[in-house]
Write an enzyme that holds these catalytic residues in place. Structure first.
Site, PDB file in Angstrom:
ATOM      1  N   CYS A   1     -10.536 -25.610   9.909  1.00  0.00           N
ATOM      2  CA  CYS A   1     -11.462 -24.588  10.415  1.00  0.00           C
ATOM      3  C   CYS A   1     -12.692 -24.425   9.528  1.00  0.00           C
ATOM      4  CB  CYS A   1     -10.727 -23.256  10.558  1.00  0.00           C
ATOM      5  SG  CYS A   1     -10.019 -22.667   9.001  1.00  0.00           S
TER       6      CYS A   1
ATOM      7  N   ASN B   1      -4.535 -21.644  10.009  1.00  0.00           N
ATOM      8  CA  ASN B   1      -5.622 -20.976   9.306  1.00  0.00           C
ATOM      9  C   ASN B   1      -5.019 -20.007   8.281  1.00  0.00           C
ATOM     10  OD1 ASN B   1      -7.086 -18.139   9.437  1.00  0.00           O
ATOM     11  ND2 ASN B   1      -8.672 -19.715   9.558  1.00  0.00           N
TER      12      ASN B   1
END
Length: 181
Positions: free
Chosen positions: A158, A125
């Site tokens: 994500c 991420n």
């Protein structure tokens, strides 16, 4: 080019499946590839494609043993010309930066023969990548001689857009070959 030994570390990222293509590219380039998967990597992909493409056993545990008297992680660390970790999570970067050796991959990293090179391809991420702790860990690893490739930018698993994608596997394979030339 003479055959070089690459230890390919695969960690627990959604990008772990891309390491299958990376394995194939490295083998096609004439390298001997030994795949080491972390416990978390096994949540994303099985060892079978790596075993098939590398034509060898896949290490998934510190206590996986092959034939011989020397522990597998030491044998691999001794034989490596390159330790390539792709994908590399924030967790593995932190463990390696701080000398934590609690699985086969981190033990190999600590025991790596001093002539071997290290190439790390992060995937995580974007907020994790940009966090000061991760950036300090990367800087520490680079100060010790590790080379970093990526991460790339784009749509992340994500749902966010930004930096954190695994570098294109062809680019990783090319950099690995350059380091071994």
């Amino acid at each position: 080019m003479s055959s070089k030994t690459i230890i390919l570390g695969v960690t627990g990222s959604i990008a772990a499946y891309k390491a299958v293509d990376l394995t194939s590219l490295l083998v096609k380039a004439g390298h001997q590839v030994h795949v080491v998967m972390t416990h978390d990597a096994l949540k994303f992909i099985t060892p079978l494609p790596f075993k098939t493409l590398s034509r060898g056993p896949v290490v998934t545990d510190l206590y996986d043993e092959e034939e011989g008297w020397k522990p597998t992680h030491i044998t691999l660390a001794d034989s490596a010309h390159l330790l390539l970790i792709a994908p590399a999570t924030a967790n593995i970067l932190a463990k390696m930066a701080h000398g934590i050796a609690d699985d086969a991959l981190t033990c190999i990293a600590l025991a790596l023969n001093p002539r071997a090179k290290m190439l790390i391809a992060p995937a995580m991420n974007g907020k994790m990548w940009n966090h000061p702790a991760t950036q300090q860990n990367v800087a520490l690893l680079q100060a010790r001689g590790a080379q970093i490739i990526g991460p790339d930018s784009g749509m992340l698993s994500c749902g966010y857009e930004g930096v954190g994608r695994l570098e294109v596997v062809e680019q990783i394979a090319q950099r690995a070959s350059e380091l071994l030339a």
